[in-house]
Write an enzyme that holds these catalytic residues in place. Structure first.
Site, PDB file in Angstrom:
ATOM      1  N   GLN A  20       4.924  -5.466   8.644  1.00  0.00           N
ATOM      2  CA  GLN A  20       4.185  -5.190   7.414  1.00  0.00           C
ATOM      3  C   GLN A  20       5.153  -4.932   6.252  1.00  0.00           C
ATOM      4  O   GLN A  20       6.082  -4.126   6.365  1.00  0.00           O
ATOM      5  CB  GLN A  20       3.255  -3.981   7.622  1.00  0.00           C
ATOM      6  CG  GLN A  20       2.348  -3.673   6.454  1.00  0.00           C
ATOM      7  CD  GLN A  20       1.291  -4.746   6.194  1.00  0.00           C
ATOM      8  OE1 GLN A  20       0.850  -5.446   7.103  1.00  0.00           O
ATOM      9  NE2 GLN A  20       0.891  -4.896   4.949  1.00  0.00           N
ATOM     10  N   ASP A  61       2.950 -14.835  10.075  1.00  0.00           N
ATOM     11  CA  ASP A  61       2.895 -14.621   8.628  1.00  0.00           C
ATOM     12  C   ASP A  61       3.323 -15.881   7.859  1.00  0.00           C
ATOM     13  O   ASP A  61       3.083 -15.990   6.655  1.00  0.00           O
ATOM     14  CB  ASP A  61       3.880 -13.499   8.243  1.00  0.00           C
ATOM     15  CG  ASP A  61       3.184 -12.208   7.865  1.00  0.00           C
ATOM     16  OD1 ASP A  61       2.048 -12.263   7.383  1.00  0.00           O
ATOM     17  OD2 ASP A  61       3.805 -11.137   8.064  1.00  0.00           O
ATOM     18  N   LYS A 100      -5.985  -4.893  10.618  1.00  0.00           N
ATOM     19  CA  LYS A 100      -5.490  -6.037  11.409  1.00  0.00           C
ATOM     20  C   LYS A 100      -5.665  -5.757  12.899  1.00  0.00           C
ATOM     21  O   LYS A 100      -6.095  -6.618  13.666  1.00  0.00           O
ATOM     22  CB  LYS A 100      -4.014  -6.302  11.086  1.00  0.00           C
ATOM     23  CG  LYS A 100      -3.812  -6.950   9.727  1.00  0.00           C
ATOM     24  CD  LYS A 100      -2.353  -6.972   9.291  1.00  0.00           C
ATOM     25  CE  LYS A 100      -2.254  -7.488   7.860  1.00  0.00           C
ATOM     26  NZ  LYS A 100      -0.920  -7.370   7.275  1.00  0.00           N
TER      27      LYS A 100
HETATM   28  N1  GUN Z   1       2.043  -6.923   2.802  1.00  0.00           N
HETATM   29  C1  GUN Z   1       1.138  -7.422   1.910  1.00  0.00           C
HETATM   30  N2  GUN Z   1       0.708  -8.644   2.308  1.00  0.00           N
HETATM   31  C2  GUN Z   1       1.351  -8.928   3.458  1.00  0.00           C
HETATM   32  C3  GUN Z   1       1.312 -10.034   4.349  1.00  0.00           C
HETATM   33  O1  GUN Z   1       0.613 -11.032   4.161  1.00  0.00           O
HETATM   34  N3  GUN Z   1       2.119  -9.928   5.442  1.00  0.00           N
HETATM   35  C4  GUN Z   1       2.911  -8.861   5.665  1.00  0.00           C
HETATM   36  N4  GUN Z   1       3.680  -8.880   6.754  1.00  0.00           N
HETATM   37  N5  GUN Z   1       2.973  -7.823   4.855  1.00  0.00           N
HETATM   38  C5  GUN Z   1       2.188  -7.852   3.771  1.00  0.00           C
END
Ligand code: GUN
Length: 298
Positions: free
Chosen positions: A99, A122, A55
């Protein structure tokens, strides 16, 4: 034997990222704004570390301001909330992502709901979930994975899904539920299947669109699939495999790709399908947040 089209999520994500990079450059030159993304990672879960690194890399390649906060696994909830408060107030940050999964002692709901809805790239805040469910997406953030899946479905079938049956396997808040809202908005007829669904193969056989998001490696087989169906595989499962006497781990989806390709119309591979699209949609949401905060959209 027919072979389905391989939906190249990686190439589509690259294309989209190029457009985001161009829009970011013009946002800076015309309005003096650089989109900012803050990613918070707690603990040392190896998979999460890989996702967060990707990311950050993508944010930087798009020309964003990107900041990562790495907190120890035993950080207190109070300290996490304090950091989120600071990021909520930081004008250089337009998107905040914590995350998941979190260590057990932290309350996921309290933490995700403490992110300002206007920075919730998100799409996990109840305000954004509510707007999406009500079809009010003009200023809502749509969760990245379902948003990316929708773009790939649209590429195959067009924007209007009237008369199509869609089966979503999995009812999670991150994928299954928002996916249902998005597909419904496009006039598809939705079934959300899950672990208590009776005769799942029979349910899936009715689907023109299948979105598999359950976390069961290679679960969806060719004899579950309606000829010509579009299959979107959200699963990311790490499995051990013996190759030449050596045990190696590899990624596989929830769909038995080679098997399903003999019947389906188009299928996303794993890796190279949904994953890259998800990361790019995070950049899309962050750019959008920066534009919204400047009154340029909405
Ligand atoms: N962990 C797995 N997928 C995601 C996501 O889309 N966002 C976040 N914040 N954590 C994750």
């Amino acid at each position: 034997m027919t072979t389905a089209k391989r939906i190249d999520g990686k190439a589509k994500a690259e294309q989209l990222a190029e457009s985001i990079t161009e829009q970011t450059a013009s946002l800076l030159s015309q309005h003096g704004i650089t989109p900012g993304l803050a990613v918070v990672i707690i603990g040392e879960d190896p998979a999460s570390q890989v996702y967060v690194r990707n990311k950050k890399r993508r944010a930087e390649s798009c020309g964003f301001y990107s900041v990562q906060h790495t907190l120890p696994v035993d950080v207190s909830q109070r300290d996490v909330l304090k950091l989120i408060d600071d990021l909520n107030l930081d004008d250089a940050v337009h998107g905040i992502l914590v995350q998941l999964p979190l260590p057990d002692h932290l309350d996921e709901q309290t933490i995700t709901q403490s992110i300002a809805p206007t920075k919730d790239v998100d799409g996990f805040h109840f305000i954004n979930i509510g707007k999406l469910t009500a079809g009010h997406t003009a200023d809502a953030f749509v969760p990245c994975t379902p948003a990316g899946c929708m773009l790939m479905i649209e590429d195959e079938l067009g924007p209007d899904l009237s008369g199509k049956n869609a089966v979503i396997i999995g009812r999670s808040n991150i994928v299954g539920k928002p996916m249902a809202s998005l597909l419904m908005q496009r006039h598809a007829t939705i079934t959300v299947a899950h672990s208590r669904t009776r005769d799942l193969p029979q349910v899936v056989r009715n689907a023109d669109i299948v979105v598999a998001a359950v976390g069961r490696p290679n679960m969806v087989k060719a004899d579950w699939v309606k000829p010509g169906a579009v299959i979107i595989d959200v699963g990311i499962n790490r499995i051990e495999q013996k190759i030449d006497g050596e045990t190696k781990s590899r990624l596989t989806g929830d769909v038995d790709y080679d098997d399903v390709c003999t019947v389906a119309g188009a299928v996303t591979p794993v890796p190279g399908g949904v994953g890259p699209m998800t990361i790019t949609m995070l950049m899309f949401n962050t750019l959008r947040s920066a534009r919204l905060s400047a009154g340029l959209e909405g």
